[in-house]
Design an enzyme around this catalytic site. Sequence first.
Site, PDB file in Angstrom:
ATOM      1  N   ASN A  13       0.873  -1.183   0.000  1.00 22.87           N
ATOM      2  CA  ASN A  13       0.000   0.000   0.000  1.00 22.87           C
ATOM      3  C   ASN A  13       0.909   1.231   0.000  1.00 22.87           C
ATOM      4  O   ASN A  13       1.462   1.594   1.032  1.00 22.87           O
ATOM      5  CB  ASN A  13      -0.896  -0.028   1.243  1.00 22.87           C
ATOM      6  CG  ASN A  13      -1.737   1.233   1.364  1.00 22.87           C
ATOM      7  OD1 ASN A  13      -1.777   2.059   0.457  1.00 22.87           O
ATOM      8  ND2 ASN A  13      -2.416   1.369   2.507  1.00 22.87           N
ATOM      9  N   LYS A  15       0.098   4.241  -0.391  1.00 21.02           N
ATOM     10  CA  LYS A  15      -0.543   5.445   0.181  1.00 21.02           C
ATOM     11  C   LYS A  15      -0.293   6.651  -0.729  1.00 21.02           C
ATOM     12  O   LYS A  15      -0.287   6.515  -1.946  1.00 21.02           O
ATOM     13  CB  LYS A  15      -0.062   5.667   1.609  1.00 21.02           C
ATOM     14  CG  LYS A  15      -0.242   4.398   2.461  1.00 21.02           C
ATOM     15  CD  LYS A  15      -0.103   4.618   3.928  1.00 21.02           C
ATOM     16  CE  LYS A  15      -0.325   3.296   4.664  1.00 21.02           C
ATOM     17  NZ  LYS A  15      -0.309   3.438   6.108  1.00 21.02           N
ATOM     18  N   HIS A  99      -9.808   1.107   4.444  1.00 22.06           N
ATOM     19  CA  HIS A  99      -8.565   1.348   5.187  1.00 22.06           C
ATOM     20  C   HIS A  99      -8.827   2.323   6.338  1.00 22.06           C
ATOM     21  O   HIS A  99      -9.608   3.256   6.194  1.00 22.06           O
ATOM     22  CB  HIS A  99      -7.492   1.903   4.242  1.00 22.06           C
ATOM     23  CG  HIS A  99      -6.138   1.906   4.876  1.00 22.06           C
ATOM     24  ND1 HIS A  99      -5.738   2.887   5.750  1.00 22.06           N
ATOM     25  CD2 HIS A  99      -5.112   1.033   4.787  1.00 22.06           C
ATOM     26  CE1 HIS A  99      -4.515   2.603   6.175  1.00 22.06           C
ATOM     27  NE2 HIS A  99      -4.107   1.492   5.600  1.00 22.06           N
ATOM     28  N   GLU A 101      -7.208   4.721   7.466  1.00 17.84           N
ATOM     29  CA  GLU A 101      -6.943   6.142   7.172  1.00 17.84           C
ATOM     30  C   GLU A 101      -8.121   6.764   6.447  1.00 17.84           C
ATOM     31  O   GLU A 101      -8.382   7.962   6.583  1.00 17.84           O
ATOM     32  CB  GLU A 101      -5.628   6.273   6.376  1.00 17.84           C
ATOM     33  CG  GLU A 101      -4.429   6.035   7.286  1.00 17.84           C
ATOM     34  CD  GLU A 101      -3.165   5.585   6.585  1.00 17.84           C
ATOM     35  OE1 GLU A 101      -3.113   5.608   5.346  1.00 17.84           O
ATOM     36  OE2 GLU A 101      -2.227   5.171   7.304  1.00 17.84           O
ATOM     37  N   GLU A 173      -5.742  -4.858  10.607  1.00 16.76           N
ATOM     38  CA  GLU A 173      -4.778  -3.778  10.805  1.00 16.76           C
ATOM     39  C   GLU A 173      -5.147  -2.981  12.056  1.00 16.76           C
ATOM     40  O   GLU A 173      -5.982  -2.060  11.993  1.00 16.76           O
ATOM     41  CB  GLU A 173      -4.789  -2.833   9.593  1.00 16.76           C
ATOM     42  CG  GLU A 173      -4.369  -3.484   8.302  1.00 16.76           C
ATOM     43  CD  GLU A 173      -3.775  -2.474   7.332  1.00 16.76           C
ATOM     44  OE1 GLU A 173      -2.655  -2.703   6.871  1.00 16.76           O
ATOM     45  OE2 GLU A 173      -4.419  -1.436   7.083  1.00 16.76           O
ATOM     46  N   GLY A 179       1.840   2.624  10.782  1.00 16.79           N
ATOM     47  CA  GLY A 179       2.753   3.750  10.618  1.00 16.79           C
ATOM     48  C   GLY A 179       3.420   4.198  11.911  1.00 16.79           C
ATOM     49  O   GLY A 179       4.025   5.261  11.966  1.00 16.79           O
ATOM     50  N   SER A 220       2.951  -1.671  10.520  1.00 17.71           N
ATOM     51  CA  SER A 220       4.384  -1.648  10.801  1.00 17.71           C
ATOM     52  C   SER A 220       5.078  -2.972  10.486  1.00 17.71           C
ATOM     53  O   SER A 220       6.005  -3.392  11.189  1.00 17.71           O
ATOM     54  CB  SER A 220       4.643  -1.226  12.264  1.00 17.71           C
ATOM     55  OG  SER A 220       4.179   0.101  12.484  1.00 17.71           O
TER      56      SER A 220
HETATM   57  P1  PGA Z   1       2.393   0.593   7.729  1.00 14.69           P
HETATM   58  O1  PGA Z   1       0.960   0.726   7.016  1.00 14.69           O
HETATM   59  O2  PGA Z   1       3.004  -0.680   7.234  1.00 14.69           O
HETATM   60  O3  PGA Z   1       3.142   1.817   7.281  1.00 14.69           O
HETATM   61  O4  PGA Z   1       2.151   0.568   9.192  1.00 14.69           O
HETATM   62  C1  PGA Z   1       0.149  -0.393   6.811  1.00 14.69           C
HETATM   63  C2  PGA Z   1      -1.145   0.001   6.178  1.00 14.69           C
HETATM   64  O5  PGA Z   1      -1.641   1.090   6.482  1.00 14.69           O
HETATM   65  O6  PGA Z   1      -1.712  -0.731   5.362  1.00 14.69           O
END
Ligand code: PGA
Length: 278
Positions: A13, A15, A99, A101, A173, A179, A220
């Site tokens: 991903n 982003k 997601h 976010e 998640e 993140g 992460s």
């Molecule tokens: P990250 O994001 O690996 O940067 O924690 C994962 C995600 O949001 O799918």
Amino acid sequence: MIGRMRDVIVAANWKMHTTPADAGDLARTIGARTRVPGVVRVICPPFVCLAAVRDALAEDDPGVGVGAQNVHHELQGAYTGEVSAPMLAGLATWVIVGHSERRRDAGETDEIIARKLTRAFDAGLRPILCVGEQLAEREAGDQEDVVDRQLRGALAGHPSDVVRSTGLVIAYEPVWAIGTGRNASGRDAAAMTDAIRASLEGVGHSQADADATPVLYGGSVTSANIGEFLAEPSIDGALVGGASLKPDEMAGIVARAGVTAAARGMVERSAAERGAGE
Ligand code: PGA
């Protein structure tokens, strides 16, 4: 009874990173460094980079799936700045839905997410449905209830045969792990994948269908910790954010996924399927 085998999947991903000028090169580099038998690879760049990534992979790595990071819940209309499922035809074959976010920044509710799934199913896009609890919810011990509610809301009204035929993937998640550099433990993530499959049965899917649904961990993930997740038999791969922009990290993550794919018999299966298709 031996159930249907689940894919081992590593989905990137990206982003809001990369541009149409550099996304193709990054996809090509990652593709070249992750050719590992038995692992399903997916790259989800920003919308405006989908064509560049598709074209770059079509030449060198047609086996890598291309995914969108979102899709609108309506087919068309006065929705400035949005992208519908039919617009993704020819650009993507996968789509991330729900997601955290987007739940946070775009106010996506479970009801909206259910409608997005309808669009994905109708368009033949393979969805990666994201669920996960906030830190306060985990501290209160509510994580299984939260994820159950998210799954019930998102899958409401979707017949299990449709869900099965489009190959729904679920990504667990935990929001506090995304993140932050603070990943869940493999054991906690595995407990949640078990809870997710129980929820799938709770919304009317057969045990065989729940068992056949790939569940990924996200939050992460790095090449250093992926082994902890894939050591859990119920976890089928990862949705990777920050580390997915780094070819070295992706090489390490997919290499480790390849070990799991081989141990689970996926390598023989994909070779046999290739043979059958020749
Ligand atoms: P990250 O994001 O690996 O940067 O924690 C994962 C995600 O949001 O799918």
